[in-house]
Design a protein around this motif. Structure first.
Motif, PDB file in Angstrom:
ATOM      1  N   UNK A  58     -51.036 -36.916 -66.596  1.00  0.00           N
ATOM      2  CA  UNK A  58     -49.824 -37.080 -65.783  1.00  0.00           C
ATOM      3  C   UNK A  58     -50.170 -36.973 -64.297  1.00  0.00           C
ATOM      4  N   UNK A  59     -51.069 -36.024 -63.953  1.00  0.00           N
ATOM      5  CA  UNK A  59     -51.444 -35.843 -62.546  1.00  0.00           C
ATOM      6  C   UNK A  59     -52.209 -37.055 -62.005  1.00  0.00           C
ATOM      7  N   UNK A  63     -61.423 -36.400 -58.158  1.00  0.00           N
ATOM      8  CA  UNK A  63     -61.316 -35.677 -56.870  1.00  0.00           C
ATOM      9  C   UNK A  63     -60.038 -34.849 -56.714  1.00  0.00           C
ATOM     10  N   UNK A  64     -58.994 -35.142 -57.475  1.00  0.00           N
ATOM     11  CA  UNK A  64     -57.721 -34.444 -57.226  1.00  0.00           C
ATOM     12  C   UNK A  64     -57.877 -32.936 -57.424  1.00  0.00           C
ATOM     13  N   UNK A  65     -57.176 -32.174 -56.584  1.00  0.00           N
ATOM     14  CA  UNK A  65     -57.225 -30.722 -56.718  1.00  0.00           C
ATOM     15  C   UNK A  65     -55.933 -30.269 -57.360  1.00  0.00           C
ATOM     16  N   UNK A  66     -56.008 -29.853 -58.620  1.00  0.00           N
ATOM     17  CA  UNK A  66     -54.794 -29.473 -59.342  1.00  0.00           C
ATOM     18  C   UNK A  66     -54.807 -27.978 -59.594  1.00  0.00           C
ATOM     19  N   UNK A  67     -53.664 -27.349 -59.379  1.00  0.00           N
ATOM     20  CA  UNK A  67     -53.561 -25.913 -59.647  1.00  0.00           C
ATOM     21  C   UNK A  67     -52.370 -25.691 -60.573  1.00  0.00           C
ATOM     22  N   UNK A  83     -45.709 -30.528 -57.323  1.00  0.00           N
ATOM     23  CA  UNK A  83     -45.346 -31.795 -57.971  1.00  0.00           C
ATOM     24  C   UNK A  83     -44.801 -31.560 -59.386  1.00  0.00           C
ATOM     25  N   UNK A  84     -44.356 -30.336 -59.650  1.00  0.00           N
ATOM     26  CA  UNK A  84     -43.964 -29.970 -61.017  1.00  0.00           C
ATOM     27  C   UNK A  84     -42.937 -30.945 -61.614  1.00  0.00           C
ATOM     28  N   UNK A  85     -41.870 -31.209 -60.864  1.00  0.00           N
ATOM     29  CA  UNK A  85     -40.801 -32.068 -61.418  1.00  0.00           C
ATOM     30  C   UNK A  85     -41.298 -33.478 -61.676  1.00  0.00           C
ATOM     31  N   UNK A 115     -44.894 -41.977 -69.343  1.00  0.00           N
ATOM     32  CA  UNK A 115     -45.246 -43.378 -69.624  1.00  0.00           C
ATOM     33  C   UNK A 115     -46.452 -43.804 -68.782  1.00  0.00           C
ATOM     34  N   UNK A 116     -46.418 -43.427 -67.497  1.00  0.00           N
ATOM     35  CA  UNK A 116     -47.530 -43.763 -66.595  1.00  0.00           C
ATOM     36  C   UNK A 116     -48.819 -43.115 -67.071  1.00  0.00           C
ATOM     37  N   UNK A 117     -48.697 -41.862 -67.544  1.00  0.00           N
ATOM     38  CA  UNK A 117     -49.866 -41.128 -68.032  1.00  0.00           C
ATOM     39  C   UNK A 117     -50.444 -41.829 -69.256  1.00  0.00           C
ATOM     40  N   UNK A 118     -49.575 -42.263 -70.144  1.00  0.00           N
ATOM     41  CA  UNK A 118     -50.036 -42.917 -71.365  1.00  0.00           C
ATOM     42  C   UNK A 118     -50.766 -44.226 -71.012  1.00  0.00           C
TER      43      UNK A 118
END
Ligand code: DC
Length: 226
Positions: free
Chosen positions: A39-40, A64-68, A86-88, A97-100
């Motif tokens: 999703x991220x 490269x994304x920094x996810x916490x 970016x929780x919501x 859908x985008x993640x899939x």
């Protein structure tokens, strides 16, 4: 990888998320929500203005994304991407859908592999996803494949989303779940399917506590916990 891993795979709405959270709370183990990473990637691509079909660009963001992953003082989940909440956005149905879609690209899947494996730290990891037992943690100490009827999965998603999003409808969710199931289980890389050594649990009509109890029993039988 020296920490024990419990791999929990299954389709959307099978209750994996809730079951995995309860298991991590009970054990004090780490949680990998691998769906949130896909999703991220979708959200990062959107925020960076990438073309929807820019595979290399999305794969680079996956590296490269920094996810916490954290929790708010009220105990709700909080996901930060490069310092931004970016929780919501991550949890929106459209993002699923985008993640899939991005998850069907081998380049994105390999970009996320080391990141996912790095979650396997002592005392142990509960890994929630589609390919935890088949690809990411093939030597997991326990593999579960959690499923439920499509009708029940759509209803569970509906009940989860209706308080946050008044625009959701059961009919639309059923269609989206069917679409995602089809895409996730027919893609050429890491399709959604039970590992040959996974325990399949059909949770249709089962309360979540009963599912958690079943997994705890299976873990006990493997001496993973008491
Ligand atoms: O579990 P979820 O709804 O947050 O996952 C979103 C999408 O990400 C899902 O439709 C397929 C993809 N995914 C995947 O391909 N592999 C995983 N291990 C987890 C999720």
């Amino acid at each position: 990888m020296n920490a024990p891993v419990v791999a929990v795979d299954g389709p959307s709405g099978s209750g994996k998320g809730t079951v995995c959270r309860r298991l991590t709370q009970r054990q004090g183990w780490h949680l990998l929500d691998s769906g949130a990473l896909y999703r991220l990637v979708a959200v990062s691509g959107q925020l960076a203005g990438l073309a929807a079909d820019d595979i290399a660009g999305h794969a680079a963001l996956g590296r490269s994304m920094r996810a916490v992953f954290g929790v708010t003082p009220a105990g709700d989940e909080r996901i930060e991407l490069d310092g931004r909440d970016v929780t919501r956005l991550v949890r929106a149905e459209e993002t699923g859908q985008g993640a899939s879609r991005v998850a069907a690209w081998p380049e994105v899947r390999s970009a996320l592999l080391p990141r996912q494996r790095a979650f396997a730290e002592p005392p142990g990891l509960i890994a929630d996803g589609r390919d935890m037992g088949t690809v990411v943690f093939t030597s997991a100490a326990l593999k579960i494949f959690l499923t439920a009827s499509p009708e029940e999965r759509a209803l569970r998603r509906y009940n989860q989303l209706k308080d946050k999003d008044s625009g959701v409808s059961l009919a639309a969710l059923s269609r989206e779940i069917a679409e995602r199931d089809l895409r996730d289980s027919t893609r050429s890389v890491a399709p959604l399917r039970p590992a040959s050594d996974a325990f399949v649990i059909d949770s249709t009509g089962m309360p979540v506590e009963a599912v958690v109890e079943r997994v705890i029993e299976l873990g006990r039988a493997r001496a993973l916990w008491r």
